[in-house]
Design a protein around this motif. Structure first.
Motif, PDB file in Angstrom:
ATOM      1  N   SER A   1       9.954  -0.263  -2.977  1.00 29.48           N
ATOM      2  CA  SER A   1       8.609  -0.446  -2.402  1.00 29.48           C
ATOM      3  C   SER A   1       7.641  -1.045  -3.426  1.00 29.48           C
ATOM      4  O   SER A   1       6.745  -1.810  -3.055  1.00 29.48           O
ATOM      5  N   GLN A   2       7.810  -0.719  -4.708  1.00 33.27           N
ATOM      6  CA  GLN A   2       6.967  -1.321  -5.745  1.00 33.27           C
ATOM      7  C   GLN A   2       7.248  -2.816  -5.862  1.00 33.27           C
ATOM      8  O   GLN A   2       6.324  -3.619  -6.003  1.00 33.27           O
TER       9      GLN A   2
ATOM     10  N   SER B   1       5.747  -4.553  -2.885  1.00 35.12           N
ATOM     11  CA  SER B   1       4.299  -4.656  -3.004  1.00 35.12           C
ATOM     12  C   SER B   1       3.882  -5.778  -3.953  1.00 35.12           C
ATOM     13  O   SER B   1       2.996  -6.570  -3.639  1.00 35.12           O
TER      14      SER B   1
ATOM     15  N   ARG C   1      11.503  -5.740   2.578  1.00 39.22           N
ATOM     16  CA  ARG C   1      12.621  -5.019   1.966  1.00 39.22           C
ATOM     17  C   ARG C   1      13.915  -5.827   1.977  1.00 39.22           C
ATOM     18  O   ARG C   1      14.604  -5.924   0.961  1.00 39.22           O
TER      19      ARG C   1
END
Length: 105
Positions: free
Chosen positions: A38-39, A42, A48
């Motif tokens: 997720s980092q 972002s 994903r």
């Protein structure tokens, strides 16, 4: 010149993930770092699936190593040639540091 060679072998999503991983690892003076997908999503602005394909592409090209179970924070290492030396030079761009590998003569 190592970076230019590596980047010429990568597609756009692999380059984005490579730069994010460089920021989290060598950008902070660390060889490895625990990073959640997720980092990476972002920071790269990619979904994903694209991030995962890029990670697999970087692994298959021998550019990164990844350890840890899928679906959790994994440990990433950006591999550099043994003779490379990194110099971190701060710049005034959103308080990021620029990492410049320098090949030893």
């Amino acid at each position: 010149h190592f970076i230019e060679f590596q980047l010429s072998r990568l597609n756009h999503s692999e380059i984005a993930v490579y730069l994010v991983l460089m920021r989290f690892t060598w950008g902070h003076g660390k060889r490895t770092d625990g990073i959640a997908i997720s980092q990476i999503m972002s920071m790269s602005g990619m979904p994903r699936r694209t991030v995962c394909y890029a990670i697999n592409g970087l692994r298959s090209k021998g550019i990164i190593e990844v350890t840890g179970p899928p679906r959790h924070t994994r440990t990433f290492e950006v591999l550099l040639p043994k003779k490379a030396k990194l110099v971190v030079q701060p710049i005034a761009l959103r308080s990021l540091s620029v990492v410049q590998p320098i090949a030893l003569q």
